[in-house]
Design a protein around this motif. Structure first.
Motif, PDB file in Angstrom:
ATOM      1  N   ALA A  41      43.849  26.881   2.814  1.00 22.14           N
ATOM      2  CA  ALA A  41      43.097  27.902   3.693  1.00 22.14           C
ATOM      3  C   ALA A  41      42.084  27.484   4.708  1.00 22.14           C
ATOM      4  N   TRP A  42      41.749  26.299   4.630  1.00 21.56           N
ATOM      5  CA  TRP A  42      40.803  25.787   5.876  1.00 21.56           C
ATOM      6  C   TRP A  42      41.604  25.960   7.054  1.00 21.56           C
ATOM      7  N   THR A  43      40.642  25.995   8.036  1.00 15.22           N
ATOM      8  CA  THR A  43      41.009  25.857   9.422  1.00 15.22           C
ATOM      9  C   THR A  43      40.821  24.453  10.065  1.00 15.22           C
ATOM     10  N   TRP A  44      41.696  23.950   9.939  1.00 16.87           N
ATOM     11  CA  TRP A  44      41.575  22.364  10.544  1.00 16.87           C
ATOM     12  C   TRP A  44      41.568  22.027  11.979  1.00 16.87           C
ATOM     13  N   PRO A  45      40.683  21.326  12.381  1.00 12.91           N
ATOM     14  CA  PRO A  45      40.509  21.081  13.963  1.00 12.91           C
ATOM     15  C   PRO A  45      41.880  20.332  14.292  1.00 12.91           C
ATOM     16  N   PRO A  46      42.044  20.536  15.668  1.00  7.92           N
ATOM     17  CA  PRO A  46      43.218  19.748  16.348  1.00  7.92           C
ATOM     18  C   PRO A  46      43.316  18.288  15.702  1.00  7.92           C
ATOM     19  N   VAL A  47      44.652  17.753  15.810  1.00  9.74           N
ATOM     20  CA  VAL A  47      44.586  16.142  15.415  1.00  9.74           C
ATOM     21  C   VAL A  47      43.682  15.379  16.250  1.00  9.74           C
ATOM     22  N   PRO A  48      43.663  15.529  17.586  1.00  5.88           N
ATOM     23  CA  PRO A  48      42.792  14.378  18.289  1.00  5.88           C
ATOM     24  C   PRO A  48      41.637  14.623  17.923  1.00  5.88           C
ATOM     25  N   VAL A  49      40.972  15.719  17.590  1.00  5.53           N
ATOM     26  CA  VAL A  49      39.629  15.746  16.982  1.00  5.53           C
ATOM     27  C   VAL A  49      39.259  15.068  15.937  1.00  5.53           C
ATOM     28  N   LEU A 161      33.591  12.885  22.265  1.00  7.04           N
ATOM     29  CA  LEU A 161      34.738  13.584  22.241  1.00  7.04           C
ATOM     30  C   LEU A 161      35.135  14.371  21.308  1.00  7.04           C
ATOM     31  N   ALA A 162      34.726  14.060  19.875  1.00  6.73           N
ATOM     32  CA  ALA A 162      35.101  14.829  18.945  1.00  6.73           C
ATOM     33  C   ALA A 162      34.241  16.170  18.986  1.00  6.73           C
ATOM     34  N   GLU A 166      37.892  19.899  21.087  1.00 11.58           N
ATOM     35  CA  GLU A 166      38.494  20.731  20.431  1.00 11.58           C
ATOM     36  C   GLU A 166      38.190  22.129  21.195  1.00 11.58           C
ATOM     37  N   ILE A 167      37.075  22.199  22.077  1.00  8.95           N
ATOM     38  CA  ILE A 167      37.010  23.350  22.909  1.00  8.95           C
ATOM     39  C   ILE A 167      37.924  23.150  24.156  1.00  8.95           C
ATOM     40  N   ARG A 168      38.123  22.036  24.270  1.00  5.29           N
ATOM     41  CA  ARG A 168      38.997  21.747  25.690  1.00  5.29           C
ATOM     42  C   ARG A 168      40.576  22.099  25.218  1.00  5.29           C
ATOM     43  N   VAL A 169      40.647  21.637  23.983  1.00  3.09           N
ATOM     44  CA  VAL A 169      42.150  22.087  23.586  1.00  3.09           C
ATOM     45  C   VAL A 169      42.368  23.652  23.354  1.00  3.09           C
ATOM     46  N   VAL A 170      41.322  24.334  22.843  1.00  8.54           N
ATOM     47  CA  VAL A 170      41.498  25.773  22.567  1.00  8.54           C
ATOM     48  C   VAL A 170      41.481  26.551  24.020  1.00  8.54           C
ATOM     49  N   ARG A 171      40.570  26.050  24.848  1.00  3.63           N
ATOM     50  CA  ARG A 171      40.337  26.574  26.148  1.00  3.63           C
ATOM     51  C   ARG A 171      40.459  25.626  27.367  1.00  3.63           C
ATOM     52  N   PRO A 172      41.496  25.070  27.775  1.00  5.26           N
ATOM     53  CA  PRO A 172      41.778  24.212  28.810  1.00  5.26           C
ATOM     54  C   PRO A 172      41.185  24.367  30.165  1.00  5.26           C
ATOM     55  N   ASP A 173      40.996  25.766  30.482  1.00  5.45           N
ATOM     56  CA  ASP A 173      40.393  26.097  31.800  1.00  5.45           C
ATOM     57  C   ASP A 173      38.730  25.897  31.666  1.00  5.45           C
ATOM     58  N   ALA A 174      38.202  25.990  30.388  1.00  7.81           N
ATOM     59  CA  ALA A 174      36.831  26.014  30.458  1.00  7.81           C
ATOM     60  C   ALA A 174      35.999  24.869  31.124  1.00  7.81           C
ATOM     61  N   LEU A 175      34.767  25.015  31.718  1.00  8.16           N
ATOM     62  CA  LEU A 175      34.222  23.994  32.439  1.00  8.16           C
ATOM     63  C   LEU A 175      33.104  23.503  31.382  1.00  8.16           C
ATOM     64  N   SER A 176      32.638  22.428  31.642  1.00  6.28           N
ATOM     65  CA  SER A 176      31.558  21.906  30.752  1.00  6.28           C
ATOM     66  C   SER A 176      30.374  22.323  31.635  1.00  6.28           C
ATOM     67  N   THR A 177      29.377  23.031  31.082  1.00  8.66           N
ATOM     68  CA  THR A 177      28.113  23.496  31.468  1.00  8.66           C
ATOM     69  C   THR A 177      26.935  22.451  31.423  1.00  8.66           C
ATOM     70  N   GLY A 178      27.322  21.172  30.885  1.00 10.79           N
ATOM     71  CA  GLY A 178      26.149  20.196  30.860  1.00 10.79           C
ATOM     72  C   GLY A 178      25.691  19.488  32.002  1.00 10.79           C
ATOM     73  N   LEU A 179      24.369  19.061  32.162  1.00  9.08           N
ATOM     74  CA  LEU A 179      23.949  18.587  33.396  1.00  9.08           C
ATOM     75  C   LEU A 179      24.699  17.349  33.842  1.00  9.08           C
ATOM     76  N   PRO A 180      25.060  16.379  33.095  1.00 10.16           N
ATOM     77  CA  PRO A 180      26.221  15.227  33.594  1.00 10.16           C
ATOM     78  C   PRO A 180      27.271  15.580  34.189  1.00 10.16           C
ATOM     79  N   ALA A 181      27.900  16.602  33.484  1.00 13.05           N
ATOM     80  CA  ALA A 181      29.223  17.187  33.947  1.00 13.05           C
ATOM     81  C   ALA A 181      28.996  17.860  35.178  1.00 13.05           C
TER      82      ALA A 181
END
Length: 512
Positions: A41-49, A161-162, A166-181
């Motif tokens: 029943a758990w929602t496991w993260p993707p394997v790369p995570v 990365l961990a 996961e967010i990049r896998v769920v939404r590949p087109d999403a852009l990071s809003t952090g200052l370094p990015a």
């Protein structure tokens, strides 16, 4: 109880032992089934995570070994208990900040943005930088570099990365809003623009042609400004080579691009004298905010009309609307009118005043009115029925002064009551409405025409006398004004006619 004693007891008591064994096995099977259901029943993260998290845990343990040695050698923690409690403070803080940063990133993520780690994400890198110091203090330059890279540096990168993979896998087109990015994206775009690679999805041959075209345009513009000189021959040779590399001789699209760029560069001086429309001039109000009437008359046309004429147009489109609804519709079309003005325009009269609740209760509690006493029927004879007609009937209409055009003409009908009315006096309390005779209105020859010689007629212009029916000015006004219904004052000034004739023309235009 030892194993030998338990075995002896089971042999001596086989049935209780079998029952206990069965109960233990069933309990273990139930616990295993519940555990499997819970895990599924758990929602496991993707394997790369999961892989990144496992690597981050190992690197964090590697950094923990360095902290253990540093606590004993440099910090003087000789007691094992004290060292066991204190050595992993940095690693636990790194793990806590990584988990909180991942939670912040997941909470702030949207469909187009990957979210930001916030302050915990910054603390992950600060703790990683501090953990590098024990590595060099414990193992020197070479060993410290190995311990620093494999320990805290890789732990920080893998935790990063961990919590972001996961967010990049769920939404590949999403852009990071952090200052370094954001800084990285801006530097990448500026570098590509500087290298002439801003336009994507081009082949190497097309990139070379575009560069040669730009070079040819620049050299041709320089030769136009300085056709002679020491560098003129060199520029001509370079221009010929650039044109050959651009492929403008065989590629029509490239030739068109070359000529357009060259024409724009040569005629750039005309920009200083080019006439342009001023952006400060007033612009008309857009008509998109106003709806159209069902008759096809736009809101702009209604606003150009007289308000009363606009009310007539709206009423023709909504014949069942009340005066309040007509006023609301007119305001929606951009014609500000009140309910009173609408009532005046459609001749609906004043609204019936609402009786207050207190007055209604007082009337309800009032004593009943006694029954009417029957009145004896009048004697047989002539009965006069006086009826006020709203206008002069067409068969008796004649020329009268303008000030008497709106007067109400009384009508007198004379009838002889029938014998049945005299035979039933008991029903005379509420008499029936008077019967209209078959010919209640006298003919035009029987009504004497009043003498108008003594009536002054200075207010009627000469053009209003003996006007045929229908008035010929009605068709002329309809042809000139179309669907717009002008006011009485406009008609008087345009045609030089009087008040009564202008009113009749306006009414005819409004009703058509």
């Amino acid at each position: 109880m030892t194993t030998t004693q338990f075995t002896t007891w089971a042999v001596d008591h086989p049935w209780p032992a079998a029952g206990i064994t069965t109960a233990v096995l069933l309990t273990m099977l139930g616990a295993a089934w519940v555990t499997i259901r819970t895990v599924r029943a758990w929602t496991w993260p993707p394997v790369p995570v999961l892989v990144a998290a496992a690597g981050a845990l190992v690197c964090t343990a590697y950094s923990g070994d360095t902290s253990w040695r540093f606590a004993g050698e440099r910090l003087g923690m000789a007691d094992s208990t004290e060292r066991a409690v204190m050595f992993a403070a940095g690693e636990l803080a790194l793990l806590a900040c990584a988990v909180m940063a991942r939670a912040n990133k997941a909470a702030t993520a949207t469909k187009t943005a990957a979210g930001t780690a916030g302050v915990p994400g910054v603390l992950v890198w600060v703790i990683t930088s501090v953990q590098v110091i024990p590595c060099y203090a414990t193992s020197g330059m070479v060993g410290g570099t190995v311990r620093a890279i494999i320990g805290p540096v890789l732990a920080g990168l893998l935790w990063h990365l961990a919590m972001g993979l996961e967010i990049r896998v769920v939404r590949p087109d999403a852009l990071s809003t952090g200052l370094p990015a954001m800084i990285g994206r801006e530097l990448r775009e500026r570098l590509l623009s500087r290298l002439g690679l801003a336009t994507r999805d081009r082949t190497a041959e097309q990139i070379s042609r575009d560069r040669a075209t730009a070079r040819a345009v620049r050299l041709a513009a320089l030769l136009e400004l300085r056709p002679k000189g020491r560098l003129a021959s060199s520029r001509r040779r370079r221009l010929a080579a650039a044109v050959a590399r651009s492929g403008a001789g065989t590629n029509g699209q490239q030739r068109h691009q070359l000529l357009q760029l060259l024409a724009a560069r040569r005629t750039s001086g005309q920009l200083s004298t080019l006439e342009l429309a001023s952006p400060w001039t007033g612009t008309p109000v857009p008509e998109a905010g106003y709806p159209r009437t069902p008759l096809g008359v736009t809101g702009a046309q209604l606003r150009r009309m007289d308000p009363l004429a606009a009310v007539h147009q709206v009423r023709s489109a909504h014949p069942d609307a009340t005066p309040a609804e007509l006023a609301s519709l007119c305001v929606g079309y951009g014609v500000p009118v009140s309910e009173t003005q609408v009532r005046v325009a459609i001749r609906a009269g004043n609204a019936t005043p609402e009786v207050p609740a207190q007055t209604r209760r007082a009337l309800a509690s009032a004593p009943e009115v006694p029954a009417r006493v029957p009145v004896e029927a009048p004697a047989l004879g002539l009965v006069l029925d006086l009826v006020s007609a709203p206008e002069v009937h067409p068969e008796v209409r004649h020329r009268v002064p303008a000030f008497a055009a709106d007067s109400r003409a009384p009508r007198i009908d004379v009838r002889i009551p029938l014998e049945d009315e005299q035979a039933e006096p008991e029903h005379a309390a509420v008499p029936d409405p008077p019967a209209v005779p078959e010919h209640p209105v006298p003919g035009p020859d029987e009504v004497p025409v009043p003498d108008l010689d003594g009536v002054p007629d200075e207010d009627v212009p000469d053009g209003d006398r003996d006007v045929p029916d229908p008035d010929p000015l009605i068709e002329q006004a309809r042809a000139e004004y179309g669907t717009d219904v002008p006011g009485v004052r406009t008609l008087k000034a345009a045609y030089g006619i009087g008040q009564a004739r202008a009113q009749r023309i306006r009414d005819a235009l409004g009703s058509s």
